[in-house]
Design a protein around this motif. Sequence first.
Motif, PDB file in Angstrom:
ATOM      1  N   GLN A  54       0.843  -1.204   0.000  1.00  0.00           N
ATOM      2  CA  GLN A  54       0.000   0.000   0.000  1.00  0.00           C
ATOM      3  C   GLN A  54       0.871   1.245   0.000  1.00  0.00           C
ATOM      4  N   LEU A  55       0.769   2.040  -1.056  1.00  0.00           N
ATOM      5  CA  LEU A  55       1.655   3.186  -1.242  1.00  0.00           C
ATOM      6  C   LEU A  55       1.297   4.362  -0.351  1.00  0.00           C
ATOM      7  N   ASN A  56       0.113   4.358   0.258  1.00  0.00           N
ATOM      8  CA  ASN A  56      -0.273   5.480   1.105  1.00  0.00           C
ATOM      9  C   ASN A  56       0.272   5.366   2.519  1.00  0.00           C
ATOM     10  N   LEU A  57       0.974   4.263   2.845  1.00  0.00           N
ATOM     11  CA  LEU A  57       1.575   4.107   4.152  1.00  0.00           C
ATOM     12  C   LEU A  57       2.909   4.849   4.208  1.00  0.00           C
ATOM     13  N   PRO A  58       3.369   5.260   5.373  1.00  0.00           N
ATOM     14  CA  PRO A  58       4.686   5.890   5.488  1.00  0.00           C
ATOM     15  C   PRO A  58       5.779   4.979   4.950  1.00  0.00           C
ATOM     16  N   ARG A  59       6.747   5.593   4.299  1.00  0.00           N
ATOM     17  CA  ARG A  59       7.803   4.805   3.666  1.00  0.00           C
ATOM     18  C   ARG A  59       8.602   4.013   4.689  1.00  0.00           C
ATOM     19  N   SER A  60       8.843   4.603   5.861  1.00  0.00           N
ATOM     20  CA  SER A  60       9.611   3.886   6.881  1.00  0.00           C
ATOM     21  C   SER A  60       8.893   2.615   7.320  1.00  0.00           C
ATOM     22  N   LEU A  61       7.560   2.668   7.414  1.00  0.00           N
ATOM     23  CA  LEU A  61       6.792   1.496   7.810  1.00  0.00           C
ATOM     24  C   LEU A  61       6.867   0.417   6.740  1.00  0.00           C
ATOM     25  N   ARG A  62       6.754   0.823   5.471  1.00  0.00           N
ATOM     26  CA  ARG A  62       6.810  -0.178   4.386  1.00  0.00           C
ATOM     27  C   ARG A  62       8.199  -0.791   4.283  1.00  0.00           C
TER      28      ARG A  62
ATOM     29  N   GLU B 224      14.452  -4.742  -2.178  1.00  0.00           N
ATOM     30  CA  GLU B 224      14.072  -3.339  -2.322  1.00  0.00           C
ATOM     31  C   GLU B 224      13.439  -3.077  -3.668  1.00  0.00           C
ATOM     32  N   VAL B 225      13.880  -3.806  -4.702  1.00  0.00           N
ATOM     33  CA  VAL B 225      13.306  -3.610  -6.029  1.00  0.00           C
ATOM     34  C   VAL B 225      11.830  -3.993  -6.024  1.00  0.00           C
TER      35      VAL B 225
ATOM     36  N   LYS C 226      19.831   6.689   0.182  1.00  0.00           N
ATOM     37  CA  LYS C 226      19.810   5.772   1.319  1.00  0.00           C
ATOM     38  C   LYS C 226      18.390   5.438   1.774  1.00  0.00           C
ATOM     39  N   CYS C 227      17.618   6.461   2.164  1.00  0.00           N
ATOM     40  CA  CYS C 227      16.281   6.212   2.705  1.00  0.00           C
ATOM     41  C   CYS C 227      15.188   6.254   1.650  1.00  0.00           C
ATOM     42  N   LYS C 228      15.527   6.660   0.423  1.00  0.00           N
ATOM     43  CA  LYS C 228      14.587   6.694  -0.707  1.00  0.00           C
ATOM     44  C   LYS C 228      13.444   7.688  -0.517  1.00  0.00           C
ATOM     45  N   LYS C 229      13.600   8.662   0.369  1.00  0.00           N
ATOM     46  CA  LYS C 229      12.580   9.693   0.522  1.00  0.00           C
ATOM     47  C   LYS C 229      12.727  10.732  -0.583  1.00  0.00           C
ATOM     48  N   TYR C 230      11.603  11.280  -1.007  1.00  0.00           N
ATOM     49  CA  TYR C 230      11.618  12.290  -2.068  1.00  0.00           C
ATOM     50  C   TYR C 230      12.152  13.611  -1.516  1.00  0.00           C
ATOM     51  N   LEU C 231      13.000  14.277  -2.341  1.00  0.00           N
ATOM     52  CA  LEU C 231      13.581  15.575  -1.994  1.00  0.00           C
ATOM     53  C   LEU C 231      13.524  16.494  -3.201  1.00  0.00           C
ATOM     54  N   CYS C 232      13.080  17.745  -2.963  1.00  0.00           N
ATOM     55  CA  CYS C 232      13.125  18.727  -4.052  1.00  0.00           C
ATOM     56  C   CYS C 232      14.535  19.282  -4.168  1.00  0.00           C
TER      57      CYS C 232
ATOM     58  N   SER D 278      26.564  15.809  -4.188  1.00  0.00           N
ATOM     59  CA  SER D 278      27.718  14.972  -3.858  1.00  0.00           C
ATOM     60  C   SER D 278      28.311  14.462  -5.153  1.00  0.00           C
ATOM     61  N   CYS D 279      29.633  14.270  -5.153  1.00  0.00           N
ATOM     62  CA  CYS D 279      30.261  13.670  -6.332  1.00  0.00           C
ATOM     63  C   CYS D 279      30.016  12.176  -6.324  1.00  0.00           C
ATOM     64  N   SER D 280      30.318  11.545  -7.436  1.00  0.00           N
ATOM     65  CA  SER D 280      30.051  10.109  -7.558  1.00  0.00           C
ATOM     66  C   SER D 280      30.868   9.288  -6.577  1.00  0.00           C
ATOM     67  N   ASN D 281      32.105   9.731  -6.272  1.00  0.00           N
ATOM     68  CA  ASN D 281      32.940   8.986  -5.325  1.00  0.00           C
ATOM     69  C   ASN D 281      32.354   9.028  -3.913  1.00  0.00           C
ATOM     70  N   CYS D 282      31.870  10.196  -3.501  1.00  0.00           N
ATOM     71  CA  CYS D 282      31.269  10.313  -2.166  1.00  0.00           C
ATOM     72  C   CYS D 282      29.968   9.522  -2.085  1.00  0.00           C
ATOM     73  N   LEU D 283      29.244   9.523  -3.185  1.00  0.00           N
ATOM     74  CA  LEU D 283      27.964   8.833  -3.193  1.00  0.00           C
ATOM     75  C   LEU D 283      28.131   7.339  -2.994  1.00  0.00           C
ATOM     76  N   THR D 284      29.162   6.780  -3.601  1.00  0.00           N
ATOM     77  CA  THR D 284      29.398   5.332  -3.527  1.00  0.00           C
ATOM     78  C   THR D 284      30.321   4.945  -2.396  1.00  0.00           C
ATOM     79  N   GLY D 285      30.924   5.973  -1.734  1.00  0.00           N
ATOM     80  CA  GLY D 285      31.807   5.647  -0.619  1.00  0.00           C
ATOM     81  C   GLY D 285      33.155   5.166  -1.056  1.00  0.00           C
ATOM     82  N   ASP D 286      33.599   5.473  -2.330  1.00  0.00           N
ATOM     83  CA  ASP D 286      34.889   4.978  -2.838  1.00  0.00           C
ATOM     84  C   ASP D 286      35.950   6.067  -2.827  1.00  0.00           C
ATOM     85  N   GLU D 287      35.681   7.188  -2.145  1.00  0.00           N
ATOM     86  CA  GLU D 287      36.646   8.283  -2.165  1.00  0.00           C
ATOM     87  C   GLU D 287      37.954   7.859  -1.507  1.00  0.00           C
ATOM     88  N   GLU D 288      39.076   8.225  -2.114  1.00  0.00           N
ATOM     89  CA  GLU D 288      40.381   7.802  -1.592  1.00  0.00           C
ATOM     90  C   GLU D 288      40.854   8.777  -0.493  1.00  0.00           C
TER      91      GLU D 288
END
Length: 413
Positions: free
Chosen positions: A341-349, A360-361, A390-396, A403-413
């Motif tokens: 049910q999509l009308n439930l809070p995302r954290s609950l689902r 998750e898919v 991370k939490c898949k919440k919508y953000l405007c 963030s750069c791609s390295n920070c996003l994936t956690g591969d920054e040296e």
Amino acid sequence: MGLILLAGVQKSNHLNVEELFRTDGGSVEIFRLSISAQRFQFLLRVLRFDDGSTRQQRKAIDKICHIREVFEKFVQNCKNNYTLSAFVTVDEKMESFRGKCSFRQYIPNKPNPYGIKIQALCDSKVFYTFNMEIYPGKQPNEGLVCDNSGLAVVQRLSEPIFNTGRNVITENWYTSVPLAEMLLQRGLTTVGTIRKNKKEIPPDFNVLRGRSVKSNMFGFRDNMVLVSHIPKKGKNVLLISTMHNDAKTDVETGKPDIILSYNDTKGGVDVVDRLCANYDCARATRRWSMVVFYAMLNVSTINSQVIYIANNSNSKSLRRHFIENLAMKLIEPHIRERQTQLNLPRSLRQRLSEILKIDEVTETAGRSRNGRCYKCGWQKNRKTKYTCHKCKKYLCLEHVVPSCSNCLTGDEE
């Protein structure tokens, strides 16, 4: 029903509904994940077991018409799904209730002295409840005629096992010589304590003067034995048996075999009462029909485990774990549907997805491409297609942090 059983296992059956559905981590999580508190209260409030439009007509002839049909179907299922062992016990159960009820009983020696009395026939070895009937008191004059004498009750309860050669254990309220003779005619034997005021008992069996402690006195007639045993000074125990035909006694204890046999098998219904009390699911209620409903749920958990163990001899599951698994199996179909049910809070689902072990898919499949920014709130109603990785919440875009791609994936040296 799954949530009610789970509350019994968690010893939370008397907690207020608001306490059960707390969101601060102080309650069992599955309650608020499965259903809302308002829905839970609503279902308990409107739960009925008969047709309300015809209840007044049926009530004029039957005091327990509110739940008779459901109760008898439950008892019939108990009879159909298990074969009893050689020893069965007939005794009474008391379901605690102090509300308004015309056939409420008071039995001072019971753990719950006030309540609804249920007569039961149980297996003496594995404590399977095979047959039950609610004690309705005196029915209306034009109603269902019901003989509530001990002989009639035992006859009705043991009717499904007539001519099977089993032994019926009874306590002194039920036991009488006519009962023993009636069961013999129907292919059953009996062992039970008997009250000393019965007219069939010879006067000598009630005389204690001159008799020593642990002494025994036997009386014999066709297919029946009467024994008087003195366990301590001033106390006399009387039993009759149609299963024994001799005066054998145990050398160490001095007790007759009749008493030893009675002690080994008398506790069938009492053990069922104790097992029900350990994980009692009954909630506070003013309706006696709900008290009977909770009693059926308690008995069903014991019976279902007995059947499960009989079919799975290697199972060593504790009763607590068995009830928990049973409750979760009852809850699972509902929470699987609720997780979509999509009308439930995302954290609950998301938490439901973790419990159900859904990828998750699968959890996000079929949802809308756009959603409301959870930072902006309902007032702005700002739709966006961007989500937190991370939490898949919508953000405007106003609340997105680049963030750069390295920070996003956690591969920054």
